[in-house]
Design an enzyme around this catalytic site. Structure first.
Site, PDB file in Angstrom:
ATOM      1  N   ASP A  31       0.654  -1.220   0.051  1.00 23.24           N
ATOM      2  CA  ASP A  31      -0.002  -0.082   0.159  1.00 23.24           C
ATOM      3  C   ASP A  31       0.872   1.051  -0.155  1.00 23.24           C
ATOM      4  O   ASP A  31       1.855   1.157   0.883  1.00 23.24           O
ATOM      5  CB  ASP A  31      -0.964  -0.186   1.334  1.00 23.24           C
ATOM      6  CG  ASP A  31      -2.023   0.979   1.072  1.00 23.24           C
ATOM      7  OD1 ASP A  31      -1.865   2.098   0.742  1.00 23.24           O
ATOM      8  OD2 ASP A  31      -3.355   0.382   1.296  1.00 23.24           O
ATOM      9  N   ASN A  32       0.565   2.294  -0.777  1.00 24.48           N
ATOM     10  CA  ASN A  32       1.253   3.632  -0.826  1.00 24.48           C
ATOM     11  C   ASN A  32       0.924   4.693   0.359  1.00 24.48           C
ATOM     12  O   ASN A  32       1.333   5.686   0.369  1.00 24.48           O
ATOM     13  CB  ASN A  32       1.409   4.170  -2.189  1.00 24.48           C
ATOM     14  CG  ASN A  32      -0.025   4.553  -2.558  1.00 24.48           C
ATOM     15  OD1 ASN A  32      -0.972   4.504  -1.976  1.00 24.48           O
ATOM     16  ND2 ASN A  32      -0.131   5.281  -3.705  1.00 24.48           N
ATOM     17  N   LEU A  33      -0.285   4.157   0.959  1.00 31.81           N
ATOM     18  CA  LEU A  33      -0.943   4.816   2.102  1.00 31.81           C
ATOM     19  C   LEU A  33      -1.339   6.107   1.850  1.00 31.81           C
ATOM     20  O   LEU A  33      -1.541   7.240   2.438  1.00 31.81           O
ATOM     21  CB  LEU A  33       0.180   5.115   3.228  1.00 31.81           C
ATOM     22  CG  LEU A  33       0.692   3.857   4.008  1.00 31.81           C
ATOM     23  CD1 LEU A  33       1.676   4.150   4.850  1.00 31.81           C
ATOM     24  CD2 LEU A  33      -0.290   2.973   4.246  1.00 31.81           C
ATOM     25  N   GLY A  36      -5.115   4.507   1.892  1.00 29.29           N
ATOM     26  CA  GLY A  36      -5.074   3.405   3.182  1.00 29.29           C
ATOM     27  C   GLY A  36      -4.263   4.098   4.629  1.00 29.29           C
ATOM     28  O   GLY A  36      -3.590   5.150   4.435  1.00 29.29           O
ATOM     29  N   TYR A 142     -13.073   5.983 -14.757  1.00 28.89           N
ATOM     30  CA  TYR A 142     -12.973   4.725 -13.732  1.00 28.89           C
ATOM     31  C   TYR A 142     -13.661   3.429 -13.983  1.00 28.89           C
ATOM     32  O   TYR A 142     -13.066   2.486 -13.999  1.00 28.89           O
ATOM     33  CB  TYR A 142     -13.432   5.314 -12.218  1.00 28.89           C
ATOM     34  CG  TYR A 142     -13.640   4.316 -11.355  1.00 28.89           C
ATOM     35  CD1 TYR A 142     -12.381   4.054 -10.637  1.00 28.89           C
ATOM     36  CD2 TYR A 142     -14.699   3.624 -11.147  1.00 28.89           C
ATOM     37  CE1 TYR A 142     -12.196   3.286  -9.415  1.00 28.89           C
ATOM     38  CE2 TYR A 142     -14.704   2.846  -9.988  1.00 28.89           C
ATOM     39  CZ  TYR A 142     -13.494   2.385  -9.331  1.00 28.89           C
ATOM     40  OH  TYR A 142     -13.537   1.521  -8.141  1.00 28.89           O
ATOM     41  N   ASN A 171     -21.993  -0.963  -3.849  1.00 29.74           N
ATOM     42  CA  ASN A 171     -21.523   0.067  -2.965  1.00 29.74           C
ATOM     43  C   ASN A 171     -21.283  -0.294  -1.547  1.00 29.74           C
ATOM     44  O   ASN A 171     -21.891  -0.540  -0.659  1.00 29.74           O
ATOM     45  CB  ASN A 171     -22.513   1.147  -2.922  1.00 29.74           C
ATOM     46  CG  ASN A 171     -22.720   2.109  -4.163  1.00 29.74           C
ATOM     47  OD1 ASN A 171     -22.902   1.543  -5.202  1.00 29.74           O
ATOM     48  ND2 ASN A 171     -22.548   3.475  -4.081  1.00 29.74           N
ATOM     49  N   VAL A 185     -21.062   7.051   0.696  1.00 28.78           N
ATOM     50  CA  VAL A 185     -21.983   8.018   1.145  1.00 28.78           C
ATOM     51  C   VAL A 185     -22.389   7.635   2.587  1.00 28.78           C
ATOM     52  O   VAL A 185     -22.387   8.526   3.424  1.00 28.78           O
ATOM     53  CB  VAL A 185     -23.351   7.915   0.533  1.00 28.78           C
ATOM     54  CG1 VAL A 185     -23.844   6.477   0.381  1.00 28.78           C
ATOM     55  CG2 VAL A 185     -24.025   9.377   0.600  1.00 28.78           C
ATOM     56  N   ARG A 209     -29.072   2.915  -4.916  1.00 21.66           N
ATOM     57  CA  ARG A 209     -27.837   2.259  -4.868  1.00 21.66           C
ATOM     58  C   ARG A 209     -27.953   0.975  -4.224  1.00 21.66           C
ATOM     59  O   ARG A 209     -28.684   0.604  -3.467  1.00 21.66           O
ATOM     60  CB  ARG A 209     -26.507   2.951  -4.101  1.00 21.66           C
ATOM     61  CG  ARG A 209     -26.300   4.252  -5.087  1.00 21.66           C
ATOM     62  CD  ARG A 209     -25.560   4.044  -6.392  1.00 21.66           C
ATOM     63  NE  ARG A 209     -25.240   5.391  -6.793  1.00 21.66           N
ATOM     64  CZ  ARG A 209     -25.942   6.124  -7.637  1.00 21.66           C
ATOM     65  NH1 ARG A 209     -27.138   5.626  -7.814  1.00 21.66           N
ATOM     66  NH2 ARG A 209     -25.576   7.193  -8.198  1.00 21.66           N
ATOM     67  N   ARG A 266     -25.480  16.405  -9.328  1.00 23.69           N
ATOM     68  CA  ARG A 266     -24.111  16.395 -10.112  1.00 23.69           C
ATOM     69  C   ARG A 266     -24.177  15.713 -11.397  1.00 23.69           C
ATOM     70  O   ARG A 266     -25.236  14.776 -11.485  1.00 23.69           O
ATOM     71  CB  ARG A 266     -23.412  15.367  -9.185  1.00 23.69           C
ATOM     72  CG  ARG A 266     -22.789  16.087  -7.845  1.00 23.69           C
ATOM     73  CD  ARG A 266     -22.085  14.917  -6.971  1.00 23.69           C
ATOM     74  NE  ARG A 266     -21.454  15.624  -6.152  1.00 23.69           N
ATOM     75  CZ  ARG A 266     -20.917  14.908  -5.013  1.00 23.69           C
ATOM     76  NH1 ARG A 266     -21.112  13.542  -4.876  1.00 23.69           N
ATOM     77  NH2 ARG A 266     -20.490  15.668  -3.943  1.00 23.69           N
TER      78      ARG A 266
END
Length: 307
Positions: A31-33, A36, A142, A171, A185, A209, A266
């Site tokens: 992990d590059n944090l 995370g 994405y 989700n 959310v 969702r 949005r």
């Protein structure tokens, strides 16, 4: 069994790591944090701070650890960021994933489990929940990137014999989700309500969702260690819940008297997203055990404990 998790300090990855260790497996985390958190990492897990776009470092870690299975969760997860900067998103989510796949092949990894995205791949849903054979319609870079990586994984499976399970998640919510992030959310609303602040709802709140609790997602990953080879599987609940209903449940459970503040919708946001889970039930013998109210209750309790 030694399992390497990319993004293992993150929300989903760290919960999977805990379960692997509880089941007697070895857990290695990359992990590059950037999103995370080190405090999420189980003390029994081995941790490497590294970015999946750093090909040389990734291959060195794989060569040293020789994992049996890889769970690939590391990603750029902000849909709006992908819209504003598609190249940035593709660099991490596509090229970074190819680095992981190359490292898997070079080190004879038995299988890769990939965290894809059902909501962004299927696009707008009608009255029938899409299954894994439904025509994909990603509406963001994405979603396009996640779908592209699915094809790369299939290619590596055909050419190199790398086994895989691709999960298309709904989700996901629950303990450790970042309330300050752009996604999630329920986590965002939790932080607001526990501070007795009004939540912001974009649009009329009728958008729906498919919310799946993180422990249910973890259970799917544990099951797929030995099942569902070379399969794409939806992990969700087959139920569409509106934002307004989420607000009502959370307001009641958190005992807040603040009313939601409604903002303009949005652009590009899906109205309805949910997924069929028949394949998961058949192949993994998996089904979601947590209902939305109990899951929100557990999420609220977790975040209350951090205050």
């Amino acid at each position: 069994m030694k399992v390497l998790i990319t993004g293992g300090a993150g929300f989903i990855g760290s919960n999977i790591s805990d379960s692997l260790i509880a089941n007697g497996h070895k857990s290695v985390i990359i992990d590059n944090l950037s999103s995370g958190k080190k405090e999420n990492i189980n003390k029994k897990a081995k941790f490497y701070k590294a970015d999946i776009i750093d090909e040389k470092k990734i291959k060195a870690i794989f060569k040293k650890e020789k994992p049996d299975i890889v769970i690939h969760n590391a990603a750029q997860i902000d849909v709006r960021k992908s819209v504003s900067d598609p190249k940035y998103d593709a660099n991490i989510n596509i090229l970074g994933s190819i680095n992981i796949l190359d490292a898997c092949v070079e080190n004879k990894v038995k299988k890769i489990l990939f965290a894809s995205s059902g909501g962004t791949i299927y696009g707008e849903c009608g009255s029938k929940a899409p299954d894994e054979n439904s025509f994909p319609n990603p509406l963001s870079p994405y979603g396009i990137a996640k779908h592209s990586v699915e094809f790369y994984i299939k290619f590596y499976g055909i050419i190199h014999g790398l086994k895989y399970t691709i999960f298309r998640y709904g989700n996901v919510y629950g303990p450790r989700q970042d309330p300050k992030g752009e996604a999630g959310v329920i986590a965002i609303f939790t932080a607001k309500m526990l501070n007795n602040e009004a939540v912001m709802v974009f649009g009329d709140g009728k958008q729906m969702r498919d919310y799946v609790y993180v422990k249910d997602v973890v259970n799917a990953n544990i099951a797929a260690l030995k099942k569902a080879d070379n399969q794409i599987i939806n992990i969700a609940t087959n139920k569409a819940v509106s934002i307004n209903d989420i607000v009502k449940i959370m307001s009641r459970l958190s005992k807040t008297d603040k009313k939601a503040v409604y903002k303009p919708k949005r652009t590009g946001e899906l109205f309805k997203s949910f997924m069929s889970i028949k394949k998961a039930e058949k192949i993994l013998n998996w089904y979601p055990k947590m209902n939305i109210e109990e899951g929100i209750k557990k999420t609220l309790e977790y975040f209350k404990g951090l205050k």
